[in-house]
Design an enzyme around this catalytic site. Structure first.
Site, PDB file in Angstrom:
ATOM      1  N   ARG A   1      34.765 -19.690  51.749  1.00  0.00           N
ATOM      2  CA  ARG A   1      33.661 -20.036  50.858  1.00  0.00           C
ATOM      3  C   ARG A   1      33.997 -21.258  50.023  1.00  0.00           C
ATOM      4  O   ARG A   1      35.159 -21.498  49.679  1.00  0.00           O
ATOM      5  CB  ARG A   1      33.339 -18.873  49.917  1.00  0.00           C
ATOM      6  CG  ARG A   1      33.225 -17.529  50.599  1.00  0.00           C
ATOM      7  CD  ARG A   1      32.153 -17.526  51.668  1.00  0.00           C
ATOM      8  NE  ARG A   1      30.851 -17.796  51.098  1.00  0.00           N
ATOM      9  CZ  ARG A   1      30.012 -16.875  50.682  1.00  0.00           C
ATOM     10  NH1 ARG A   1      30.323 -15.615  50.788  1.00  0.00           N
ATOM     11  NH2 ARG A   1      28.859 -17.208  50.173  1.00  0.00           N
TER      12      ARG A   1
ATOM     13  N   LYS B   1      28.092  -4.385  44.796  1.00  0.00           N
ATOM     14  CA  LYS B   1      26.803  -5.048  44.961  1.00  0.00           C
ATOM     15  C   LYS B   1      25.770  -4.136  45.610  1.00  0.00           C
ATOM     16  O   LYS B   1      24.656  -4.565  45.883  1.00  0.00           O
ATOM     17  CB  LYS B   1      26.983  -6.309  45.823  1.00  0.00           C
ATOM     18  CG  LYS B   1      28.053  -7.259  45.288  1.00  0.00           C
ATOM     19  CD  LYS B   1      28.392  -8.342  46.295  1.00  0.00           C
ATOM     20  CE  LYS B   1      29.656  -9.096  45.889  1.00  0.00           C
ATOM     21  NZ  LYS B   1      30.137 -10.003  46.941  1.00  0.00           N
TER      22      LYS B   1
ATOM     23  N   PRO C   1      22.693 -12.339  44.040  1.00  0.00           N
ATOM     24  CA  PRO C   1      23.273 -11.082  43.596  1.00  0.00           C
ATOM     25  C   PRO C   1      24.769 -10.891  43.799  1.00  0.00           C
ATOM     26  O   PRO C   1      25.247 -10.721  44.907  1.00  0.00           O
ATOM     27  CB  PRO C   1      22.496 -10.035  44.397  1.00  0.00           C
ATOM     28  CG  PRO C   1      21.949 -10.747  45.570  1.00  0.00           C
ATOM     29  CD  PRO C   1      22.078 -12.204  45.337  1.00  0.00           C
ATOM     30  N   GLU C   2      25.480 -10.874  42.700  1.00  0.00           N
ATOM     31  CA  GLU C   2      26.806 -10.273  42.663  1.00  0.00           C
ATOM     32  C   GLU C   2      26.656  -9.096  41.706  1.00  0.00           C
ATOM     33  O   GLU C   2      25.531  -8.735  41.368  1.00  0.00           O
ATOM     34  CB  GLU C   2      27.860 -11.297  42.209  1.00  0.00           C
ATOM     35  CG  GLU C   2      28.070 -12.400  43.253  1.00  0.00           C
ATOM     36  CD  GLU C   2      29.182 -13.393  42.905  1.00  0.00           C
ATOM     37  OE1 GLU C   2      30.209 -12.958  42.354  1.00  0.00           O
ATOM     38  OE2 GLU C   2      29.010 -14.585  43.179  1.00  0.00           O
TER      39      GLU C   2
END
Length: 255
Positions: free
Chosen positions: A245, A58, A2-3
DNA sequence: TTTCATGTTCAGCA
DNA sequence: GTGCTGAACATGAA
């Protein structure tokens, strides 16, 4: 998963699947409550109806007929499923309605829940920025400052809310900007391209039903993998860590 | 067995 | 205050 596009899609499927139905009971297990929560999900009264939703970045807020809001964050591995019959695996939140049931499955349990008087009770303390899907150009550009890596800025939910690791890579690829570039080194055209592609990338995913393999030709999320190649240069992706990331980028196309 | 993962938050440090 | 790194959270998948 989920973004922002995934959460928006989740919201629509929840609203379409169980919206308007009367709640019978609800349970949660294994998900963390936000500290602003006024009660547990078990305390939501039978007969309560989901009347709609608000999504900010989000975070999803289901509007309850009681006037309160059920906050759901899907973390890294969460997703909703409307079901009828056996409980799906990894169900961490379950709402049973007269017709069918809603499960929020979350194997990794990094998601969150809560019952709030208002979405702002969650958003304000965390200083969430404007939603990435609707942020205006001037507003974004005025917030996009500082000396940090542009990718770290895009993923900072207090700058704009909704862009995560994957879509940040897509936006920067399309804007032809390397993820490690300092925000204050971006030229005017690059800043404009970043804003434009935030909207375009998120909408393209929504249009594709968040199935990244169905994205239009030329988008990098279709081929963002170890053995993938840049759709423009056809050279292999460079991989590195930016903003903590894993980041994929093209050293041929991005400056 | 080891490493990595679409998120958030916090501690520690320059 | 700014920005970066690493860790924690918890667990499946490669």
């Amino acid at each position: 998963m989920p973004e922002l596009p995934e959460v928006e899609t989740f919201a629509r499927s929840i609203a379409g699947g169980v919206g308007g139905e009367a709640l019978v009971s609800s349970t949660s297990s294994g998900l963390r409550y936000v500290k602003e929560s006024v009660c547990e999900v078990e305390d939501i009264a039978p007969g309560t109806v989901i009347e709609g939703y608000r999504r900010h970045g989000k975070a999803l807020f289901l509007k309850l007929s009681s006037g309160r809001w059920l906050y759901i964050h899907f973390g890294m591995s969460g997703r909703p499923l409307v079901f009828d019959g056996d409980e799906p695996p990894y169900t961490r939140l379950r709402l049973d309605f007269e017709g069918r049931s809603l499960s929020v499955q979350d194997p990794r349990r990094l998601g969150g829940v809560g019952v709030l008087d208002s979405p702002e009770d969650y958003l304000l303390p965390r200083r969430r920025g404007p939603d990435a899907l609707s942020v205006g150009r001037e507003e974004l550009l005025s917030r996009l400052k500082g000396g940090r890596a542009v990718k770290a800025a895009l993923m900072d939910q207090s700058l704009i809310a909704g862009v995560g690791n994957l879509y940040a890579d897509e936006v920067l690829f399309q804007a032809a900007v390397l993820p490690r570039r300092r925000v204050d080194s971006l030229h005017e055209e690059e800043r404009a391209a970043v804003h434009e592609w935030i909207g375009r990338a998120l909408r393209a995913s929504l249009d594709a039903g968040t199935d990244l393999s169905r994205l239009p030709e030329g988008m990098m999320l279709r081929v963002r993998s170890k053995d993938g190649t840049c759709p423009r240069c056809l050279i292999p992706w460079s991989v590195g860590t930016v903003g903590g990331r894993t980041s994929y980028f093209c050293e041929g196309c991005q400056r």
